[in-house]
Scaffold this motif. Structure first.
Motif, mmCIF file in Angstrom:
data_model
loop_
_atom_site.group_PDB
_atom_site.id
_atom_site.type_symbol
_atom_site.label_atom_id
_atom_site.label_comp_id
_atom_site.label_asym_id
_atom_site.label_seq_id
_atom_site.Cartn_x
_atom_site.Cartn_y
_atom_site.Cartn_z
ATOM 1 N N PRO A 151 0.805 -1.225 0.000
ATOM 2 C CA PRO A 151 0.000 0.000 0.000
ATOM 3 C C PRO A 151 0.836 1.271 0.000
ATOM 4 C CG PRO A 151 -0.043 -1.012 2.170
ATOM 5 C CD PRO A 151 0.709 -1.947 1.269
ATOM 6 N N PHE A 152 0.296 2.314 -0.610
ATOM 7 C CA PHE A 152 0.887 3.641 -0.519
ATOM 8 C C PHE A 152 0.599 4.176 0.891
ATOM 9 C CE2 PHE A 152 1.107 8.202 -0.830
ATOM 10 C CZ PHE A 152 2.254 8.378 -1.574
ATOM 11 N N PRO A 153 1.535 4.908 1.499
ATOM 12 C CA PRO A 153 1.311 5.413 2.868
ATOM 13 C C PRO A 153 0.378 6.623 2.905
ATOM 14 C CG PRO A 153 3.474 6.085 2.102
ATOM 15 C CD PRO A 153 2.896 5.186 1.034
ATOM 16 N N TYR A 154 -0.897 6.380 2.594
ATOM 17 C CA TYR A 154 -1.882 7.462 2.643
ATOM 18 C C TYR A 154 -1.888 8.076 4.038
ATOM 19 C CZ TYR A 154 -3.783 6.333 -1.912
ATOM 20 O OH TYR A 154 -3.927 6.136 -3.266
ATOM 21 N N GLY A 155 -2.020 9.392 4.096
ATOM 22 C CA GLY A 155 -2.091 10.094 5.371
ATOM 23 C C GLY A 155 -0.745 10.528 5.907
ATOM 24 N N ASP A 156 0.354 10.087 5.277
ATOM 25 C CA ASP A 156 1.695 10.500 5.704
ATOM 26 C C ASP A 156 2.251 11.452 4.650
ATOM 27 O OD1 ASP A 156 4.302 10.833 6.535
ATOM 28 O OD2 ASP A 156 4.599 8.714 7.029
ATOM 29 N N GLU A 157 2.064 12.746 4.881
ATOM 30 C CA GLU A 157 2.413 13.736 3.861
ATOM 31 C C GLU A 157 3.912 13.880 3.644
ATOM 32 O OE1 GLU A 157 0.248 17.390 4.101
ATOM 33 O OE2 GLU A 157 -1.677 16.358 4.018
ATOM 34 N N ARG A 158 4.738 13.177 4.449
ATOM 35 C CA ARG A 158 6.177 13.161 4.167
ATOM 36 C C ARG A 158 6.447 12.546 2.805
ATOM 37 N NH1 ARG A 158 8.868 9.717 8.476
ATOM 38 N NH2 ARG A 158 6.957 8.553 8.058
ATOM 39 N N PHE A 159 5.519 11.731 2.315
ATOM 40 C CA PHE A 159 5.684 11.045 1.035
ATOM 41 C C PHE A 159 4.834 11.649 -0.070
ATOM 42 C CE2 PHE A 159 6.543 8.019 4.437
ATOM 43 C CZ PHE A 159 7.852 7.696 4.129
ATOM 44 N N GLY A 160 4.129 12.731 0.228
ATOM 45 C CA GLY A 160 3.325 13.394 -0.783
ATOM 46 C C GLY A 160 1.843 13.346 -0.465
ATOM 47 N N VAL A 161 1.109 14.110 -1.244
ATOM 48 C CA VAL A 161 -0.346 14.181 -1.105
ATOM 49 C C VAL A 161 -0.947 13.516 -2.342
ATOM 50 C CG1 VAL A 161 -2.322 15.720 -0.872
ATOM 51 C CG2 VAL A 161 -0.119 16.350 0.176
ATOM 52 N N PRO A 162 -1.497 12.301 -2.174
ATOM 53 C CA PRO A 162 -2.028 11.561 -3.321
ATOM 54 C C PRO A 162 -3.157 12.313 -4.019
ATOM 55 C CG PRO A 162 -1.808 10.137 -1.411
ATOM 56 C CD PRO A 162 -1.592 11.547 -0.936
ATOM 57 N N GLN A 163 -3.176 12.208 -5.342
ATOM 58 C CA GLN A 163 -4.207 12.841 -6.159
ATOM 59 C C GLN A 163 -5.233 11.832 -6.649
ATOM 60 O OE1 GLN A 163 -4.177 16.397 -6.472
ATOM 61 N NE2 GLN A 163 -2.874 15.760 -4.767
ATOM 62 N N ARG A 164 -5.097 10.573 -6.187
ATOM 63 C CA ARG A 164 -6.062 9.533 -6.501
ATOM 64 C C ARG A 164 -6.021 8.496 -5.384
ATOM 65 N NH1 ARG A 164 -3.868 7.076 -12.123
ATOM 66 N NH2 ARG A 164 -5.034 5.247 -11.508
ATOM 67 N N ALA A 165 -7.069 7.697 -5.301
ATOM 68 C CA ALA A 165 -7.255 6.803 -4.143
ATOM 69 C C ALA A 165 -6.730 5.383 -4.355
ATOM 70 C CB ALA A 165 -8.735 6.743 -3.780
ATOM 71 N N ASP A 166 -6.144 5.092 -5.518
ATOM 72 C CA ASP A 166 -5.775 3.704 -5.811
ATOM 73 C C ASP A 166 -4.271 3.464 -5.924
ATOM 74 O OD1 ASP A 166 -5.434 5.167 -8.142
ATOM 75 O OD2 ASP A 166 -6.227 3.580 -9.446
ATOM 76 N N LEU A 167 -3.460 4.355 -5.399
ATOM 77 C CA LEU A 167 -2.012 4.199 -5.525
ATOM 78 C C LEU A 167 -1.513 3.026 -4.689
ATOM 79 C CD1 LEU A 167 -0.774 7.912 -5.326
ATOM 80 C CD2 LEU A 167 -1.281 6.546 -7.364
ATOM 81 N N GLU A 168 -0.585 2.271 -5.269
ATOM 82 C CA GLU A 168 0.103 1.224 -4.537
ATOM 83 C C GLU A 168 1.424 0.956 -5.240
ATOM 84 O OE1 GLU A 168 -2.540 -2.100 -4.310
ATOM 85 O OE2 GLU A 168 -2.986 -2.067 -6.424
ATOM 86 N N PHE A 169 2.331 0.324 -4.501
ATOM 87 C CA PHE A 169 3.660 0.016 -5.021
ATOM 88 C C PHE A 169 3.714 -1.411 -5.523
ATOM 89 C CE2 PHE A 169 4.469 3.242 -1.729
ATOM 90 C CZ PHE A 169 5.195 4.171 -2.461
ATOM 91 N N GLU A 170 4.493 -1.632 -6.588
ATOM 92 C CA GLU A 170 4.773 -2.987 -7.038
ATOM 93 C C GLU A 170 6.263 -3.252 -6.904
ATOM 94 O OE1 GLU A 170 4.149 -6.160 -10.682
ATOM 95 O OE2 GLU A 170 3.315 -4.142 -10.892
ATOM 96 N N LEU A 171 6.591 -4.449 -6.443
ATOM 97 C CA LEU A 171 7.981 -4.871 -6.308
ATOM 98 C C LEU A 171 8.519 -5.304 -7.671
ATOM 99 C CD1 LEU A 171 10.405 -5.623 -4.437
ATOM 100 C CD2 LEU A 171 9.372 -7.914 -4.302
ATOM 101 N N LEU A 172 9.659 -4.723 -8.046
ATOM 102 C CA LEU A 172 10.380 -5.132 -9.258
ATOM 103 C C LEU A 172 11.705 -5.750 -8.810
ATOM 104 C CD1 LEU A 172 9.990 -1.990 -11.573
ATOM 105 C CD2 LEU A 172 8.404 -3.886 -11.280
ATOM 106 N N VAL A 173 12.152 -6.785 -9.503
ATOM 107 C CA VAL A 173 13.396 -7.461 -9.136
ATOM 108 C C VAL A 173 14.245 -7.729 -10.378
ATOM 109 C CG1 VAL A 173 12.412 -8.553 -7.090
ATOM 110 C CG2 VAL A 173 12.411 -9.776 -9.237
ATOM 111 N N LYS A 174 15.567 -7.797 -10.131
ATOM 112 C CA LYS A 174 16.513 -8.142 -11.186
ATOM 113 C C LYS A 174 17.648 -8.964 -10.576
ATOM 114 C CE LYS A 174 19.698 -6.282 -14.645
ATOM 115 N NZ LYS A 174 20.216 -5.052 -15.267
ATOM 116 N N PRO A 175 17.903 -10.156 -11.116
ATOM 117 C CA PRO A 175 19.078 -10.892 -10.661
ATOM 118 C C PRO A 175 20.342 -10.144 -11.101
ATOM 119 C CG PRO A 175 17.607 -12.297 -11.966
ATOM 120 C CD PRO A 175 17.131 -10.889 -12.107
ATOM 121 N N LEU A 176 21.336 -10.109 -10.230
ATOM 122 C CA LEU A 176 22.613 -9.473 -10.555
ATOM 123 C C LEU A 176 23.637 -10.584 -10.771
ATOM 124 C CD1 LEU A 176 22.627 -6.581 -7.932
ATOM 125 C CD2 LEU A 176 21.888 -6.507 -10.313
ATOM 126 N N GLY A 177 24.080 -10.735 -12.039
ATOM 127 C CA GLY A 177 24.962 -11.859 -12.355
ATOM 128 C C GLY A 177 26.417 -11.581 -12.222
#
Length: 177
Positions: A151-177
């Motif tokens: 989830p996006f940290p709604y209510g914690d303005e240290r991270f910004g003021v959301p302009q929509r109600a459906d924000l969330e983070f997705e984890l991206l990964v990359k193997p380092l060879g």
């Protein structure tokens, strides 16, 4: 783009004000619109502050990597060693320099540092899932979407003021060879 005068170093306390300015310019407000990607339509308010940047600078298991050209701060990213992987965050390129290949160079250096410094086998990051063009850029660099959402940290303005109600983070990964 010439990278002959591009240098990398670890941020210090003296860099904090310039880093705050860089990150804010890259992510928020009208200044960010000069680049090819921005969060300005998703979030208003601040992206970070001196306390947040200072915490990254002082983090015992990480570093804030700075890229400079001719002594000018032009990009940064946070690297945090977390066991078998390194977390990549606070990635910012001066908006007027975006789109010229600098980001590719910075992320390649971040991956090199993660392998060389901590022996990291994987790089991980979280990206707001609504930022499709940015996620596509990371995918072209070898990162893959995991479908793991947080989830996006709604209510914690240290991270910004959301302009929509459906924000969330997705984890991206990359193997380092």
């Amino acid at each position: 783009m010439s990278t002959t005068s591009l240098t990398f170093r670890t941020a210090t306390e003296d860099d904090i004000p310039g880093l705050v300015d860089l990150v804010e310019a890259a992510y928020r407000g009208d200044a960010s619109r000069a680049g090819w990607t921005t969060e300005a339509d998703l979030l208003e308010g601040q992206r970070t502050d001196p306390e947040g940047v200072g915490a990254a600078v002082r983090h015992e298991s990480g570093r804030l990597l700075i890229a400079e050209r001719d002594g000018e701060l032009i990009a940064c990213c946070q690297l945090e060693h977390r066991g078998d992987h390194t977390y990549f965050g606070m990635f910012a390129v001066r908006p007027t320099l975006q789109g010229g290949g600098l980001g590719k160079t910075i992320i390649a250096e971040a991956e090199r540092v993660a392998r060389a410094t901590w022996g990291a086998g994987e790089m991980r990051m979280t990206v707001i899932r609504q930022r499709e063009e940015l996620i596509a850029w990371y995918e072209r660099r070898g990162y893959r979407r995991t479908g793991e959402l947080s989830p996006f940290p709604y209510g914690d303005e240290r991270f910004g003021v959301p302009q929509r109600a459906d924000l969330e983070f997705e984890l991206l990964v990359k193997p380092l060879g």
